[in-house]
Design a protein around this motif. Structure first.
Motif, short mmCIF file in Angstrom:
data_model
loop_
_atom_site.label_atom_id
_atom_site.label_comp_id
_atom_site.label_asym_id
_atom_site.label_seq_id
_atom_site.Cartn_x
_atom_site.Cartn_y
_atom_site.Cartn_z
N SER A 225 43.48 79.62 128.58
CA SER A 225 43.09 80.71 127.30
C SER A 225 43.36 80.42 126.19
O SER A 225 44.79 80.28 125.72
CB SER A 225 43.82 82.09 127.99
OG SER A 225 43.81 82.94 127.10
N VAL A 226 42.47 80.65 125.12
CA VAL A 226 42.76 80.34 123.98
C VAL A 226 42.38 81.60 123.17
O VAL A 226 41.21 81.96 122.89
CB VAL A 226 41.95 79.27 123.30
CG1 VAL A 226 42.44 79.06 121.68
CG2 VAL A 226 42.23 78.12 123.92
N PRO A 227 43.40 82.58 123.14
CA PRO A 227 42.89 84.06 122.52
C PRO A 227 42.56 83.83 121.00
O PRO A 227 43.08 83.11 120.22
CB PRO A 227 44.38 84.71 122.43
CG PRO A 227 45.38 83.91 123.47
CD PRO A 227 44.75 82.58 123.27
N SER A 228 41.53 84.48 120.65
CA SER A 228 40.78 84.80 119.40
C SER A 228 39.88 83.74 119.41
O SER A 228 39.92 82.40 119.43
CB SER A 228 41.66 84.93 118.17
OG SER A 228 41.90 83.61 117.98
N LEU A 229 38.64 84.11 118.61
CA LEU A 229 37.41 83.23 118.22
C LEU A 229 37.93 82.27 117.21
O LEU A 229 37.30 81.11 117.54
CB LEU A 229 36.30 84.10 117.80
CG LEU A 229 35.01 83.36 117.32
CD1 LEU A 229 34.54 82.51 118.68
CD2 LEU A 229 33.83 84.17 116.96
N ARG A 230 38.61 82.65 116.31
CA ARG A 230 38.99 81.66 115.31
C ARG A 230 39.61 80.27 115.69
O ARG A 230 39.53 79.40 115.38
CB ARG A 230 39.69 82.39 114.14
CG ARG A 230 41.16 82.61 114.36
CD ARG A 230 42.01 83.48 113.52
NE ARG A 230 41.53 84.75 113.95
CZ ARG A 230 42.03 85.83 113.52
NH1 ARG A 230 43.04 85.90 112.63
NH2 ARG A 230 41.74 87.09 113.87
N TYR A 231 40.58 80.64 116.66
CA TYR A 231 41.14 79.63 117.51
C TYR A 231 40.28 78.76 118.44
O TYR A 231 40.63 77.43 118.76
CB TYR A 231 42.62 79.94 118.08
CG TYR A 231 43.83 79.98 116.95
CD1 TYR A 231 44.17 79.03 116.21
CD2 TYR A 231 44.11 81.23 116.26
CE1 TYR A 231 45.03 78.94 115.36
CE2 TYR A 231 45.01 81.35 115.44
CZ TYR A 231 45.57 80.02 114.75
OH TYR A 231 46.43 80.52 113.73
N LYS A 232 39.50 79.39 119.02
CA LYS A 232 38.60 78.80 119.81
C LYS A 232 37.87 77.78 119.30
O LYS A 232 37.58 76.62 119.49
CB LYS A 232 37.59 79.67 120.62
CG LYS A 232 38.23 80.46 121.73
CD LYS A 232 37.41 81.39 122.38
CE LYS A 232 37.73 82.06 123.63
NZ LYS A 232 38.91 83.09 123.40
N LEU A 233 37.23 78.10 117.95
CA LEU A 233 36.75 77.48 117.20
C LEU A 233 37.39 76.18 116.65
O LEU A 233 37.09 74.97 116.36
CB LEU A 233 35.76 78.15 115.94
CG LEU A 233 34.91 79.01 116.20
CD1 LEU A 233 34.35 79.90 115.26
CD2 LEU A 233 33.72 78.30 116.92
N LEU A 234 38.68 76.31 116.20
CA LEU A 234 39.61 75.56 115.60
C LEU A 234 39.99 74.38 116.54
O LEU A 234 39.69 73.05 116.43
CB LEU A 234 40.76 76.02 115.02
CG LEU A 234 42.00 75.21 114.38
CD1 LEU A 234 41.33 74.33 112.97
CD2 LEU A 234 42.92 75.93 113.87
N THR A 235 40.17 74.82 117.92
CA THR A 235 40.67 73.65 119.02
C THR A 235 39.34 72.99 119.19
O THR A 235 39.35 71.59 119.63
CB THR A 235 41.00 74.36 120.18
OG1 THR A 235 40.15 75.41 120.77
CG2 THR A 235 42.60 75.11 119.67
N GLY A 236 38.25 73.58 119.19
CA GLY A 236 36.82 72.81 119.39
C GLY A 236 36.79 71.83 118.27
O GLY A 236 36.30 70.62 118.85
N LEU A 237 36.88 72.13 117.25
CA LEU A 237 36.91 71.28 116.13
C LEU A 237 37.78 70.11 116.09
O LEU A 237 37.54 68.92 115.86
CB LEU A 237 36.88 71.85 114.83
CG LEU A 237 35.63 72.94 114.52
CD1 LEU A 237 36.04 73.53 112.92
CD2 LEU A 237 34.39 72.05 113.95
N ALA A 238 38.96 70.29 116.66
CA ALA A 238 40.02 69.33 116.75
C ALA A 238 39.80 68.30 117.73
O ALA A 238 40.30 67.16 117.48
CB ALA A 238 41.50 70.09 116.86
N ARG A 239 39.05 68.82 118.62
CA ARG A 239 38.69 67.60 119.62
C ARG A 239 37.80 66.61 119.10
O ARG A 239 37.78 65.57 119.60
CB ARG A 239 38.12 68.41 120.94
CG ARG A 239 39.16 69.25 121.87
CD ARG A 239 38.44 70.05 122.67
NE ARG A 239 39.62 70.71 123.53
CZ ARG A 239 39.27 72.01 124.07
NH1 ARG A 239 37.85 72.37 124.11
NH2 ARG A 239 40.18 72.65 124.77
N LEU A 240 36.96 67.23 118.11
CA LEU A 240 35.91 66.43 117.59
C LEU A 240 36.42 65.61 116.28
O LEU A 240 35.70 64.52 115.92
CB LEU A 240 34.68 66.97 117.34
CG LEU A 240 33.96 67.89 118.33
CD1 LEU A 240 32.86 68.77 118.03
CD2 LEU A 240 33.21 66.88 119.72
N ALA A 241 37.38 66.11 115.68
CA ALA A 241 37.59 65.44 114.61
C ALA A 241 38.48 64.05 114.52
O ALA A 241 38.92 63.84 115.51
CB ALA A 241 38.64 66.62 113.68
#
Length: 254
Positions: A225-241
């Protein structure tokens, strides 16, 4: 809702907020923390506000004998714990090379060894009953390199993913909750006054929303569970960065 929930690190921060929200849903509580006086005050407030049973279990989870008491309570089949919330933790400065290594070892034990032991203690009775929920409070640092804190939380996420896949079919779900920066006393206990964490205001979350959103994911049996849309997006970017970019992001804040 679970009949009885045991929460570690329950005296303040996210642990106290889990206690409030779960009590409001009718759950009875077992609160674990080091400070007996704070536990007594919190327990009295919860009993008055929600009419639930609240058991206090003062314990320093880094003291073997006291940890054994909590393990025994979790494993006690005569007083079943339907939900375990592994929340206890603390932070250290990011400069691993300057930290006292004994502090780092305690940090590792509290974030990895303790939830592993308590999860193991909970699984037997839960699997025998055919139902139960285990909640491991991790962090978005699990996805963004951040000294040993990120490493510990990365272990907790990986373990929870595996355990949820392994045991959900038998009625026991395991969820790693990964909040971002959340307004609690966590940073104050690291000696950082409000406003000095070096984190943009837009990245701060409200503890009530974090707990509410995570409990919704727990009810669905989500592994992470990743609460909040902003952190869902951030963690998704981190996996690709690129790793170098992710490491620079991980240096933000303390």
């Amino acid at each position: 809702m679970a009949k009885t929930v045991l929460i570690t690190g329950a005296s303040s921060g996210l642990g106290a907020e889990y206690a409030r929200q779960l009590a409001a849903r009718g759950a009875h509580l077992v609160l674990v923390a080091r400070d007996r006086a704070v536990l007594e005050d919190n327990a009295a407030q919860l009993r008055r506000a929600y009419g639930v049973e609240v058991e206090m279990l003062p314990a320093d989870l880094l003291t073997p004998r006291e940890l054994e008491k909590v393990v025994a309570r979790v494993a006690d089949e005569s007083r079943p714990v339907e939900m375990l919330v592994n929340n206890a933790g603390f932070g250290l400065p990011l400069a691993f090379e300057r930290n006292d290594i004994s502090d780092e070892v305690d940090h590792l034990r509290l974030h990895v060894e303790v939830p592993m032991l308590l999860t193991h203690a909970a699984l037997g009775p839960m699997l025998a009953r055919g139902h139960g929920r285990i909640v491991n409070i991790a962090s978005v640092a699990a996805f963004i390199p951040r000294s040993t804190y990120g490493a510990c939380k990365g272990w907790l996420v990986s373990f929870s993913r595996w355990a949820n896949g392994r045991y959900a079919g038998s009625g026991v779900t395991v969820t790693a909750v990964c909040p971002g920066y959340t307004h609690t006393d966590f940073h104050h206990r690291m000696g950082l006054p409000p406003g000095e964490e070096g984190v943009p205001a837009a990245l701060w979350l409200d503890a009530r929303a974090v707990v509410r959103d995570s409990l919704r994911d727990v009810a669905r049996g989500a592994a992470v569970s990743v609460p909040s849309l902003r952190y869902k997006l951030l963690t998704g970017l981190a996996r690709l960065a690129p790793p170098s970019w992710a490491a620079r992001v991980g240096e933000r804040g303390r």
